[in-house]
Each structure stands twice: as C-alpha cells, then as structure tokens.
Design an enzyme around this catalytic site. Sequence first.
Site: not given
Length: 237
Positions: A13-14, A17, A37, A54, A124, A182
């Site tokens: 999903i982001g 990011y 993470k 990631d 997730g 976005e």
Amino acid sequence: MTGIFITATGTDIGKTYLTSQLLRFDRQHDRCLLASKPVISGWPENEKDIQHTDTGILLQAQELPINKESIAQCSPWRYRLALTPSMASVQSTPLEETALMGYCEELLNYAKRQNKVQLIEGVGGVMSPLTQQWTNLDWIKALKIPCILVTGSYLGALSHTLTAMVALQSKAIPVLAVVVSETKESTVGLNETVKTLTEFLPTIPVLPLAYICSSDVAMVYSCALKVTRKALSCDLA
C-alpha cells in the site's frame, strides 16, 4: 512516547514509501528519526536484490550500509516466502511474540536515550497474522505506542480504511494520522479519497501523499512528530 508504528490497510500500500520519505526529509532537517522493519517476507536469494527490498530501502534512507550487520539490526526476522509471516515461517524459524517484543523494546529504549523517535514498520496490513495467535494489531497494542495508518486511493480503499480504523479503535490504539498514498493508475482520485475519509474521520488528520510531493511529506512529518515535541531535544517547530 518514543515510537510510532507504521501500519496499513493491506500489503503493498505504501508503508515503506511513507517511512523512507519521512526518513529522507528528517535527514535534511532534524535527524530525529530511526526506523526498523523487524519482520519481512519475500526475502530475495540474490544479494543484489536486497537493495530493492523494504529493508534495503529503509537502510538507504537512513544513510546506512547494506551489509549483514545492518540488515540483521533492521530486520532480524526475514522469510523467503512472500506470504504472511505465520505462513512463511512454517518452513523456517517460527516467529515468537516474546522475542519480537524484546527486540522492539530495545529499539524504543535506545530511541528514548537518544531523544529520538523510533519508527517501527509492520508487515502487511493491520490484521495480517504474525503467528498462529498474533496479528499486527496485537503487536501494536502490546507495544503501547500510537500508529500511522497508510492506505491508498484505489477503489475499495474507503471500506478497507474504515474497517482498519474500527480494528485499531477496538484496541484503543491512538492513530496519529491516516496517510493516503496515491495509487498509480487508480480510477479514484487522491483528493477525493482524502475528502471522503475526512468526512468519516473528523477527529483524525487525513493527509495525502502523492507520488512526488515534498510538501506532502513535510505535512505528514510535522503531524507525526507534533505529539512527540516535548520528548525531543531538537526543535520541530
């Protein structure tokens, strides 16, 4: 409070990011953020591909080398299979809740001693299982830190976001902000998604995050760290 959990409505999903953009913005300004993470699935066999994971992205955003030591520190639990950890760990070392909590508590204690804020990126979505009994939701609750919920502007994001909010609220987990990352080539507009979610979540900041927009990152950064100002030695005004 020295930690913020980055969670999402689902996978891809982001989260990374957003986290990497916050880190890069922070490196240019306050240098108050750390990031990890702890659990990651889909770990590549080819070392050359690690930089695109990631973990690799977060290390680069913190200007850290991509080597065995930094990888192990950022993501101690790495699974080859691109599945939820509860499924991916079946053929390897199972994830234990006590070990995960011990690792995260060390991160938070270190951040507190350094007057910094530790970002912990989940794996997730909010309800993605970590073990046979534990989800990301249980993990966030056990850490006793607030979260940022990342969603997209894809068709269906409204329902997924509001459902995730109900789950978080059921555990009394503070949500600092909802960030709408976005979704590329979506039939639904970013601003329209933000506007609708704001109507349903009037007490929580709903912030846009376009593909490339430094002002969006600055807005999210300011909102996320505003509540930690008293705990930080640097000026975040």
